[in-house]
Design an enzyme around this catalytic site. Structure first.
Site, PDB file in Angstrom:
ATOM      1  N   ASP A 137       0.870  -1.185   0.000  1.00 20.90           N
ATOM      2  CA  ASP A 137       0.000   0.000   0.000  1.00 20.90           C
ATOM      3  C   ASP A 137       0.905   1.233   0.000  1.00 20.90           C
ATOM      4  OD1 ASP A 137      -2.309   1.657   0.347  1.00 20.90           O
ATOM      5  OD2 ASP A 137      -1.973   1.712   2.507  1.00 20.90           O
ATOM      6  N   SER A 138       0.304   2.390  -0.217  1.00 22.07           N
ATOM      7  CA  SER A 138       1.051   3.641  -0.098  1.00 22.07           C
ATOM      8  C   SER A 138       1.574   3.790   1.335  1.00 22.07           C
ATOM      9  CB  SER A 138       0.150   4.821  -0.428  1.00 22.07           C
ATOM     10  OG  SER A 138      -0.894   4.902   0.527  1.00 22.07           O
ATOM     11  N   CYS A 179      -4.511  -1.233  -2.056  1.00 21.78           N
ATOM     12  CA  CYS A 179      -4.634   0.218  -2.172  1.00 21.78           C
ATOM     13  C   CYS A 179      -5.531   0.538  -3.366  1.00 21.78           C
ATOM     14  CB  CYS A 179      -3.243   0.812  -2.377  1.00 21.78           C
ATOM     15  SG  CYS A 179      -3.236   2.603  -2.574  1.00 21.78           S
ATOM     16  N   GLU A 225      -1.766   7.167   9.275  1.00 20.08           N
ATOM     17  CA  GLU A 225      -0.303   6.985   9.201  1.00 20.08           C
ATOM     18  C   GLU A 225       0.363   7.396  10.519  1.00 20.08           C
ATOM     19  OE1 GLU A 225       1.923   5.890   6.552  1.00 20.08           O
ATOM     20  OE2 GLU A 225      -0.005   5.007   5.993  1.00 20.08           O
ATOM     21  N   CYS A 272     -10.916   3.476   0.576  1.00 20.93           N
ATOM     22  CA  CYS A 272      -9.477   3.633   0.826  1.00 20.93           C
ATOM     23  C   CYS A 272      -9.145   2.704   1.983  1.00 20.93           C
ATOM     24  CB  CYS A 272      -9.161   5.086   1.188  1.00 20.93           C
ATOM     25  SG  CYS A 272      -7.506   5.330   1.850  1.00 20.93           S
ATOM     26  N   HIS A 330      -7.035   2.777   4.238  1.00 26.04           N
ATOM     27  CA  HIS A 330      -6.740   3.398   5.535  1.00 26.04           C
ATOM     28  C   HIS A 330      -8.017   3.573   6.374  1.00 26.04           C
ATOM     29  CE1 HIS A 330      -2.894   4.467   3.665  1.00 26.04           C
ATOM     30  NE2 HIS A 330      -2.447   4.843   4.859  1.00 26.04           N
TER      31      HIS A 330
HETATM   32  N1  DGL Z   1      -4.678   3.338   1.224  1.00 28.44           N
HETATM   33  C1  DGL Z   1      -4.822   3.952  -0.023  1.00 28.44           C
HETATM   34  C2  DGL Z   1      -6.067   3.593  -0.797  1.00 28.44           C
HETATM   35  O1  DGL Z   1      -6.658   2.576  -0.568  1.00 28.44           O
HETATM   36  C3  DGL Z   1      -4.243   5.241  -0.410  1.00 28.44           C
HETATM   37  C4  DGL Z   1      -4.117   6.368   0.450  1.00 28.44           C
HETATM   38  C5  DGL Z   1      -3.213   7.442  -0.059  1.00 28.44           C
HETATM   39  O2  DGL Z   1      -2.030   7.187  -0.110  1.00 28.44           O
HETATM   40  O3  DGL Z   1      -3.703   8.512  -0.393  1.00 28.44           O
HETATM   41  O4  DGL Z   1      -6.459   4.316  -1.675  1.00 28.44           O
END
Ligand code: DGL
Length: 267
Positions: free
Chosen positions: A6-7, A69, A147, A179, A181
């Site tokens: 993931d990011s 992600c 984060e 997302c 997160h």
């Molecule tokens: N966790 C990520 C997603 O599912 C990306 C969040 C990000 O880096 O902006 O899109």
């Protein structure tokens, strides 16, 4: 061996589901936290990072990669599938089940700008939308909070209220978490949305898809069964950030002592 990336740390919400249904697999997780968030980055920029991460994971021996992600899937999944031979599991906001199950005919989608602008999401939306009102909202600022390990902060509550209340006032009965997160904010989202609203997280479905592909892969290749080294630890985490403590907080692994399995790398 499965690679998950993931990011940043959001993909741990998917990792948590994968370890539940595939408890015997060796998994390498890569968090690009040093470059997070990806949400407002260009497609080219994201693909550049993703190439480095994919090559890194393959060098560690993975034979299947879960792109945990939505933003990366939107930007780069076609590139990955065209340029690598291993299978990739991608993810996109689960608007289909939300639309099909909505009774009010109003569905809210919370995702990054990159995901909401992506062709993949738009295609799925157009296919299933019909008469449903779909309210989209970019969750600016939420990724940064996760984060930082701030999953129950006042700031998070304030942002979530700003994003969710307009959807709820317009009658949304499903909130799609677009997302990875955001599942870490589920408690606060639930408090704001109340018990009746369905919070849709695609992570369990992604984990099931991973299990299916893994079984198919194993059937296709005898080498796969031999690739699992008996003396290496089952779960390994690599991060381009300095966030080992937050990985420990978000990764729900009761068997890990995490002592040797979190590594900071620069890519
Ligand atoms: N966790 C990520 C997603 O599912 C990306 C969040 C990000 O880096 O902006 O899109």
């Amino acid at each position: 061996m499965i690679g998950v990336f993931d990011s940043g740390l959001g993909g741990l919400s998917v990792w948590n589901e994968i370890i539940n249904i595939l408890p015997n697999e060796q998994i390498v997780y890569f968090a690009d936290s040093g470059y997070c968030p990806y949400g407002n980055r260009t497609r080219e920029d994201i693909t550049q990072r993703v190439k480095l991460i994919t090559d890194f994971l393959i060098s560690k021996g993975v034979s299947l990669i879960v792109v945990a992600c939505n933003t990366v899937t939107a930007a780069s999944i076609d590139y990955l599938r065209e340029n690598y031979t291993i299978p990739f599991v991608g993810m996109e906001p689960a608007v289909k089940p939300a639309i099909l199950n909505s009774k009010s005919g109003v569905v809210g989608v919370l995702a990054t700008k990159g995901t909401l602008n992506g062709a993949l999401y738009k295609r799925t939306l157009n296919k299933y939308k019909q008469g449903t009102i779909v309210l989209e909202q970019a969750g600016e600022g939420l990724v940064e909070l996760v984060e930082a390990g701030e999953t129950s902060s006042a700031k998070g509550r304030e942002l979530l209220e700003r994003y969710l209340l307009p959807m709820l006032e317009q009658g949304a009965d499903h909130i799609v978490l677009g997302c990875t997160h955001y599942p870490f904010l589920t408690k606060q989202i639930r408090e704001i949305a109340g018990p009746e609203v369905e919070i849709v997280n695609p992570a369990p479905a992604v984990a099931r898809r991973t299990a299916e592909l893994l079984a198919k892969n194993a059937a296709d290749s005898l080498c796969n069964a031999q690739s699992i080294g008996s003396n290496s630890s089952k779960y390994t985490f690599y991060t381009t950030g300095a966030n080992g403590d937050i990985i420990k907080k978000l990764a729900a692994c009761s068997n890990c002592n995490f002592a040797d399995c979190i590594h900071t790398v620069s890519l």
